[in-house]
Motif scaffolding. Structure first.
Motif, PDB file in Angstrom:
ATOM      1  N   MET A 163       0.776  -1.464   0.041  1.00 20.01           N
ATOM      2  CA  MET A 163       0.008  -0.071  -0.034  1.00 20.01           C
ATOM      3  C   MET A 163       0.851   0.939   0.064  1.00 20.01           C
ATOM      4  N   LYS A 164       0.444   2.193  -1.031  1.00 16.00           N
ATOM      5  CA  LYS A 164       1.137   3.756  -0.969  1.00 16.00           C
ATOM      6  C   LYS A 164       0.757   4.666   0.196  1.00 16.00           C
ATOM      7  N   ILE A 165       1.631   4.957   0.993  1.00 18.17           N
ATOM      8  CA  ILE A 165       1.088   5.716   2.162  1.00 18.17           C
ATOM      9  C   ILE A 165       1.358   7.003   1.758  1.00 18.17           C
ATOM     10  N   ASP A 166       2.616   7.427   1.370  1.00 17.19           N
ATOM     11  CA  ASP A 166       2.978   8.742   1.123  1.00 17.19           C
ATOM     12  C   ASP A 166       2.372   9.223  -0.463  1.00 17.19           C
ATOM     13  N   GLY A 167       1.595  10.277  -0.323  1.00 20.78           N
ATOM     14  CA  GLY A 167       0.768  10.745  -1.307  1.00 20.78           C
ATOM     15  C   GLY A 167      -0.355   9.877  -1.693  1.00 20.78           C
ATOM     16  N   ASN A 168      -0.993   9.270  -0.553  1.00 22.86           N
ATOM     17  CA  ASN A 168      -1.999   8.335  -1.026  1.00 22.86           C
ATOM     18  C   ASN A 168      -3.261   9.047  -1.435  1.00 22.86           C
ATOM     19  N   GLU A 169      -3.943   8.668  -2.491  1.00 22.51           N
ATOM     20  CA  GLU A 169      -5.052   9.319  -3.011  1.00 22.51           C
ATOM     21  C   GLU A 169      -6.258   9.525  -2.049  1.00 22.51           C
ATOM     22  N   GLU A 222     -10.752   5.372   7.344  1.00 17.71           N
ATOM     23  CA  GLU A 222     -10.639   4.231   6.281  1.00 17.71           C
ATOM     24  C   GLU A 222      -9.291   4.184   5.921  1.00 17.71           C
ATOM     25  N   PHE A 223      -8.625   5.366   5.467  1.00 16.51           N
ATOM     26  CA  PHE A 223      -7.106   5.333   5.139  1.00 16.51           C
ATOM     27  C   PHE A 223      -6.314   4.587   6.342  1.00 16.51           C
ATOM     28  N   LEU A 224      -6.548   4.940   7.565  1.00 17.18           N
ATOM     29  CA  LEU A 224      -5.768   4.364   8.823  1.00 17.18           C
ATOM     30  C   LEU A 224      -6.297   2.902   8.706  1.00 17.18           C
ATOM     31  N   ARG A 225      -7.629   2.373   8.453  1.00 18.32           N
ATOM     32  CA  ARG A 225      -7.742   1.186   8.569  1.00 18.32           C
ATOM     33  C   ARG A 225      -6.820   0.244   7.594  1.00 18.32           C
ATOM     34  N   GLN A 226      -7.031   0.614   6.158  1.00 16.02           N
ATOM     35  CA  GLN A 226      -6.080   0.282   5.261  1.00 16.02           C
ATOM     36  C   GLN A 226      -4.809   0.027   5.463  1.00 16.02           C
ATOM     37  N   VAL A 227      -4.252   1.111   6.180  1.00 15.30           N
ATOM     38  CA  VAL A 227      -2.702   1.049   6.331  1.00 15.30           C
ATOM     39  C   VAL A 227      -2.527  -0.163   7.513  1.00 15.30           C
ATOM     40  N   ARG A 228      -3.204  -0.057   8.474  1.00 16.30           N
ATOM     41  CA  ARG A 228      -3.160  -1.251   9.542  1.00 16.30           C
ATOM     42  C   ARG A 228      -3.268  -2.649   8.841  1.00 16.30           C
ATOM     43  N   GLU A 229      -4.279  -2.792   8.201  1.00 19.39           N
ATOM     44  CA  GLU A 229      -4.434  -3.944   7.447  1.00 19.39           C
ATOM     45  C   GLU A 229      -3.436  -4.702   6.381  1.00 19.39           C
ATOM     46  N   SER A 230      -2.831  -3.550   5.824  1.00 16.23           N
ATOM     47  CA  SER A 230      -1.745  -4.074   4.793  1.00 16.23           C
ATOM     48  C   SER A 230      -0.392  -4.255   5.282  1.00 16.23           C
ATOM     49  N   GLY A 231      -0.114  -4.381   6.408  1.00 17.42           N
ATOM     50  CA  GLY A 231       1.108  -4.997   7.224  1.00 17.42           C
ATOM     51  C   GLY A 231       1.983  -3.857   7.794  1.00 17.42           C
ATOM     52  N   ASP A 232       3.301  -4.413   7.697  1.00 13.38           N
ATOM     53  CA  ASP A 232       4.474  -3.602   8.344  1.00 13.38           C
ATOM     54  C   ASP A 232       4.838  -2.603   7.228  1.00 13.38           C
ATOM     55  N   HIS A 233       4.779  -1.384   7.624  1.00 13.03           N
ATOM     56  CA  HIS A 233       5.281  -0.071   6.680  1.00 13.03           C
ATOM     57  C   HIS A 233       6.690   0.417   7.190  1.00 13.03           C
ATOM     58  N   CYS A 234       7.349  -0.179   8.328  1.00 14.03           N
ATOM     59  CA  CYS A 234       8.341   0.557   8.824  1.00 14.03           C
ATOM     60  C   CYS A 234       9.554   0.153   7.816  1.00 14.03           C
ATOM     61  N   ALA A 289      17.593  -3.903  14.057  1.00 16.27           N
ATOM     62  CA  ALA A 289      16.671  -4.997  14.587  1.00 16.27           C
ATOM     63  C   ALA A 289      16.361  -4.018  15.898  1.00 16.27           C
ATOM     64  N   CYS A 290      15.029  -3.525  16.073  1.00 19.73           N
ATOM     65  CA  CYS A 290      14.574  -2.346  17.166  1.00 19.73           C
ATOM     66  C   CYS A 290      13.573  -2.956  17.883  1.00 19.73           C
ATOM     67  N   PRO A 291      13.327  -2.706  19.161  1.00 21.53           N
ATOM     68  CA  PRO A 291      12.335  -2.930  19.918  1.00 21.53           C
ATOM     69  C   PRO A 291      11.082  -2.095  19.574  1.00 21.53           C
ATOM     70  N   HIS A 292      11.314  -0.900  18.854  1.00 21.26           N
ATOM     71  CA  HIS A 292      10.151   0.094  18.479  1.00 21.26           C
ATOM     72  C   HIS A 292       9.746  -0.074  17.222  1.00 21.26           C
ATOM     73  N   HIS A 293      10.282  -1.109  16.459  1.00 22.53           N
ATOM     74  CA  HIS A 293       9.956  -1.260  14.861  1.00 22.53           C
ATOM     75  C   HIS A 293       8.280  -1.465  14.849  1.00 22.53           C
ATOM     76  N   GLY A 294       7.995  -0.508  14.004  1.00 19.21           N
ATOM     77  CA  GLY A 294       6.474  -0.634  13.549  1.00 19.21           C
ATOM     78  C   GLY A 294       5.601   0.116  14.276  1.00 19.21           C
ATOM     79  N   ASN A 295       6.360   0.803  15.454  1.00 22.57           N
ATOM     80  CA  ASN A 295       5.497   1.563  16.524  1.00 22.57           C
ATOM     81  C   ASN A 295       6.036   3.034  16.393  1.00 22.57           C
ATOM     82  N   CYS A 296       5.510   3.836  15.677  1.00 22.37           N
ATOM     83  CA  CYS A 296       5.663   5.093  15.290  1.00 22.37           C
ATOM     84  C   CYS A 296       5.882   5.878  16.564  1.00 22.37           C
ATOM     85  N   PHE A 297       4.635   6.027  17.334  1.00 26.38           N
ATOM     86  CA  PHE A 297       4.592   6.662  18.394  1.00 26.38           C
ATOM     87  C   PHE A 297       5.979   6.520  19.143  1.00 26.38           C
TER      88      PHE A 297
END
Length: 73
Positions: A1-7, A30-42, A47-55
């Protein structure tokens, strides 16, 4: 899924600016739901314990002012 510049996100922002707050909010969710469901975007390769946890990742990087996380390069 394309996040940057998502239509969908661009359209949501346009609706928000036009004052269509309810529609913009629904589209944002809806955009956030699609991002969550499409997998890992990190993009980080470490190897980091914060991988995928943007906050956590951004908070830690801001806290120690060392460098920006990979996603912001």
């Amino acid at each position: 899924m394309k996040i940057d510049g998502n239509e969908l996100a661009i359209k949501q922002n346009e609706l928000d600016q036009q004052g269509h707050k309810k529609e913009a909010y629904e589209m944002k969710m809806e955009f956030l739901r699609q991002v969550r469901e499409s997998g890992d975007h990190c993009p980080c390769q470490e190897a980091c314990p914060h991988h995928g946890n943007c906050f956590e990742c951004v908070t830690v990087h801001r806290g120690h002012r060392d460098h920006l996380p990979m996603c912001m390069w």
